[in-house]
Design an enzyme around this catalytic site. Structure first.
Site, PDB file in Angstrom:
ATOM      1  N   ARG A 224       0.136 -12.025   6.312  1.00 29.76           N
ATOM      2  CA  ARG A 224       1.095 -13.106   6.547  1.00 29.76           C
ATOM      3  C   ARG A 224       0.484 -14.396   6.026  1.00 29.76           C
ATOM      4  O   ARG A 224      -0.732 -14.607   6.132  1.00 29.76           O
ATOM      5  CB  ARG A 224       1.404 -13.269   8.041  1.00 29.76           C
ATOM      6  CG  ARG A 224       2.380 -12.240   8.600  1.00 29.76           C
ATOM      7  CD  ARG A 224       3.800 -12.419   8.036  1.00 29.76           C
ATOM      8  NE  ARG A 224       4.746 -11.477   8.594  1.00 29.76           N
ATOM      9  CZ  ARG A 224       5.170 -10.362   7.987  1.00 29.76           C
ATOM     10  NH1 ARG A 224       4.700 -10.020   6.811  1.00 29.76           N
ATOM     11  NH2 ARG A 224       6.090  -9.595   8.563  1.00 29.76           N
ATOM     12  N   HIS A 272       6.373 -11.417  -1.839  1.00 28.99           N
ATOM     13  CA  HIS A 272       6.505 -10.584  -0.625  1.00 28.99           C
ATOM     14  C   HIS A 272       7.065  -9.198  -0.968  1.00 28.99           C
ATOM     15  O   HIS A 272       8.113  -8.783  -0.461  1.00 28.99           O
ATOM     16  CB  HIS A 272       7.386 -11.275   0.429  1.00 28.99           C
ATOM     17  CG  HIS A 272       7.107 -10.779   1.828  1.00 28.99           C
ATOM     18  ND1 HIS A 272       7.101 -11.586   2.930  1.00 28.99           N
ATOM     19  CD2 HIS A 272       6.818  -9.530   2.290  1.00 28.99           C
ATOM     20  CE1 HIS A 272       6.827 -10.879   4.015  1.00 28.99           C
ATOM     21  NE2 HIS A 272       6.650  -9.620   3.645  1.00 28.99           N
TER      22      HIS A 272
HETATM   23  P1  NAP Z   1      -0.906  -2.962  13.344  1.00 27.67           P
HETATM   24  O1  NAP Z   1      -0.873  -1.482  13.274  1.00 27.67           O
HETATM   25  O2  NAP Z   1      -0.430  -3.610  14.604  1.00 27.67           O
HETATM   26  O3  NAP Z   1      -2.412  -3.403  13.031  1.00 27.67           O
HETATM   27  C1  NAP Z   1      -2.849  -4.710  13.229  1.00 27.67           C
HETATM   28  C2  NAP Z   1      -4.358  -4.746  13.147  1.00 27.67           C
HETATM   29  O4  NAP Z   1      -4.789  -6.104  13.304  1.00 27.67           O
HETATM   30  C3  NAP Z   1      -5.041  -3.949  14.265  1.00 27.67           C
HETATM   31  O5  NAP Z   1      -6.198  -3.332  13.764  1.00 27.67           O
HETATM   32  C4  NAP Z   1      -5.384  -5.034  15.278  1.00 27.67           C
HETATM   33  O6  NAP Z   1      -6.477  -4.726  16.120  1.00 27.67           O
HETATM   34  C5  NAP Z   1      -5.759  -6.170  14.361  1.00 27.67           C
HETATM   35  N1  NAP Z   1      -5.690  -7.445  15.062  1.00 27.67           N
HETATM   36  C6  NAP Z   1      -4.631  -8.048  15.643  1.00 27.67           C
HETATM   37  N2  NAP Z   1      -4.995  -9.212  16.202  1.00 27.67           N
HETATM   38  C7  NAP Z   1      -6.313  -9.355  15.979  1.00 27.67           C
HETATM   39  C8  NAP Z   1      -7.271 -10.343  16.306  1.00 27.67           C
HETATM   40  N3  NAP Z   1      -6.934 -11.449  17.004  1.00 27.67           N
HETATM   41  N4  NAP Z   1      -8.544 -10.154  15.921  1.00 27.67           N
HETATM   42  C9  NAP Z   1      -8.899  -9.038  15.232  1.00 27.67           C
HETATM   43  N5  NAP Z   1      -8.041  -8.061  14.873  1.00 27.67           N
HETATM   44  C10 NAP Z   1      -6.770  -8.214  15.248  1.00 27.67           C
HETATM   45  O7  NAP Z   1      -0.066  -3.618  12.177  1.00 27.67           O
HETATM   46  P2  NAP Z   1       0.288  -2.990  10.739  1.00 27.67           P
HETATM   47  O8  NAP Z   1       1.469  -2.102  10.830  1.00 27.67           O
HETATM   48  O9  NAP Z   1      -0.962  -2.450  10.141  1.00 27.67           O
HETATM   49  O10 NAP Z   1       0.762  -4.311   9.961  1.00 27.67           O
HETATM   50  C11 NAP Z   1      -0.114  -5.410   9.773  1.00 27.67           C
HETATM   51  C12 NAP Z   1       0.652  -6.607   9.223  1.00 27.67           C
HETATM   52  O11 NAP Z   1       0.984  -6.395   7.858  1.00 27.67           O
HETATM   53  C13 NAP Z   1       2.011  -6.869   9.869  1.00 27.67           C
HETATM   54  O12 NAP Z   1       1.887  -7.538  11.104  1.00 27.67           O
HETATM   55  C14 NAP Z   1       2.689  -7.726   8.826  1.00 27.67           C
HETATM   56  O13 NAP Z   1       2.398  -9.080   9.075  1.00 27.67           O
HETATM   57  C15 NAP Z   1       2.031  -7.297   7.517  1.00 27.67           C
HETATM   58  N6  NAP Z   1       2.974  -6.614   6.598  1.00 27.67           N
HETATM   59  C16 NAP Z   1       3.208  -7.175   5.379  1.00 27.67           C
HETATM   60  C17 NAP Z   1       4.074  -6.554   4.472  1.00 27.67           C
HETATM   61  C18 NAP Z   1       4.299  -7.105   3.102  1.00 27.67           C
HETATM   62  O14 NAP Z   1       5.164  -6.625   2.376  1.00 27.67           O
HETATM   63  N7  NAP Z   1       3.534  -8.085   2.668  1.00 27.67           N
HETATM   64  C19 NAP Z   1       4.698  -5.351   4.837  1.00 27.67           C
HETATM   65  C20 NAP Z   1       4.436  -4.826   6.088  1.00 27.67           C
HETATM   66  C21 NAP Z   1       3.573  -5.450   6.974  1.00 27.67           C
HETATM   67  P3  NAP Z   1      -6.401  -3.508  17.168  1.00 27.67           P
HETATM   68  O15 NAP Z   1      -6.519  -2.263  16.311  1.00 27.67           O
HETATM   69  O16 NAP Z   1      -7.575  -3.713  18.038  1.00 27.67           O
HETATM   70  O17 NAP Z   1      -5.069  -3.622  17.860  1.00 27.67           O
END
Ligand code: NAP
Length: 309
Positions: A224, A272
């Site tokens: 993000r 994006h």
């Molecule tokens: P997810 O499964 O919820 O994984 C998030 C990761 O971030 C987890 O490992 C989490 O730790 C870690 N995290 C969260 N807060 C943290 C903090 N304060 N300090 C350290 N680590 C932290 O999410 P996801 O499905 O992988 O997606 C990740 C992000 O990708 C989405 O939220 C979105 O913003 C982005 N995204 C972008 C696109 C694009 O097209 N550009 C598409 C899809 C998603 P834990 O494992 O300990 O919970």
């Protein structure tokens, strides 16, 4: 009969309507899927945060809101959304992100841009190290980050992942906490941001964290926009601390045409497009979650409202 409201941009209906209908039939669910149910008759909402639906108060019998996006920062703080909220974890989304991240890691590792920019008749050899000598760090090793970490590790890169809670991912050095972050940054010749946007992650890449990285490192941000302090990144690029940045997400989208990122020679802007939810595979995830809910089972991919993701 289960009443499902489709609440996303109207132009998404043509692709999602047939995909959801097919998935509900395959899951043996009897569903009335519409864009215009009376709110008080809705059992589930298939939702995109950019839809017109922002007040969930009239949806008095709604059992869950099923988000079509992985990111929930635009909806997680909505006080009217009192029912369970599930985010999207989808094969198509994950595969798209793996391909986009792997492509840009290899592009920066091989310095493909260097050759593209120098088609000038000069025989200038510029040999990259092998992948095993190019440490990659991924901040956020959830659904997307861990899949990317394993794909990149499969190409021979030493990969470090950082998360909020301690984790174990095969073949990856997993770190957590403040000390873990410092260690993860200090080795990151290529840094990939795949954190959700929360109060704890905003501006995580700032002047201090950029300065901790090895000189000449690369940044890839498909997470993000607000994860990065833009002023600090532009300064680090100008000083050579960061060699190049590939950015897919921004504080303001579309990125304004006069934003310095567009004209910066070391920055690549992509609009994006790193990963999109794919209607056919996402519809199966939605159908599975409705089926679970109807059977009294726990929904998958529930958002932790306190953590914000
Ligand atoms: P997810 O499964 O919820 O994984 C998030 C990761 O971030 C987890 O490992 C989490 O730790 C870690 N995290 C969260 N807060 C943290 C903090 N304060 N300090 C350290 N680590 C932290 O999410 P996801 O499905 O992988 O997606 C990740 C992000 O990708 C989405 O939220 C979105 O913003 C982005 N995204 C972008 C696109 C694009 O097209 N550009 C598409 C899809 C998603 P834990 O494992 O300990 O919970």
């Amino acid at each position: 009969m289960i009443n499902v409201q489709f609440a996303a941009r109207p132009e998404r209906w043509d692709s999602y309507g047939p995909a959801l209908t097919k998935a509900f039939e395959a899951a043996d669910l009897t569903v009335d899927l519409r864009q215009d149910h009376a709110p008080e008759e809705v059992d589930y909402i298939v939702y995109a945060p950019n839809s017109d639906l922002q007040d969930f108060t009239p949806y008095t019998r709604c059992k869950a809101v099923l988000n079509l996006w992985a990111g929930v920062e635009a909806i997680v703080g909505n006080k009217t959304l009192t029912m369970p909220l599930a985010r999207m974890v989808d094969f198509g989304l994950t595969q798209g992100m793996v391909e986009w991240v792997t492509g840009h890691v290899l592009r920066h590792h091989l310095d493909i841009d260097y050759n593209l920019e120098r088609q000038n008749g000069v025989w200038d050899k510029h040999l990259p190290p092998l992948s095993r000598d190019r440490p990659v760090t991924i901040l956020g090793i959830g659904e997307l980050g861990s899949a990317c970490a394993q794909a990149v590790a499969g190409l021979g890169f030493p990969v470090t992942g950082w998360s909020r809670s301690p984790k174990e991912v095969a073949g990856i050095t997993c770190l957590s906490g403040e000390k873990g972050l410092r260690q993860a940054l200090e080795t990151a010749q290529i840094l990939v941001l795949l954190l959700p946007l929360t109060k704890g992650t905003e501006n995580i890449l700032n002047a201090d964290s950029l300065a901790r990285m090895p000189k000449g490192a690369y940044i890839i941000n498909p997470g993000r926009g607000p994860l990065i302090d833009d002023t600090a990144l532009l300064a680090a690029l100008d000083q050579g601390q960061i060699a190049r940045a590939t950015l897919d997400v921004f504080r303001e989208e579309p990125l304004p045409s006069d934003h310095p990122y567009w004209s910066h020679p070391q920055v690549t802007v992509t609009p994006h497009i790193a990963a999109e939810t794919r209607p056919d595979t996402a519809a199966e995830v939605i159908a599975d979650n409705i089926d679970r809910s109807e059977r009294g089972a726990r929904l998958r991919y529930l958002v932790d409202r306190n953590a914000g993701y």
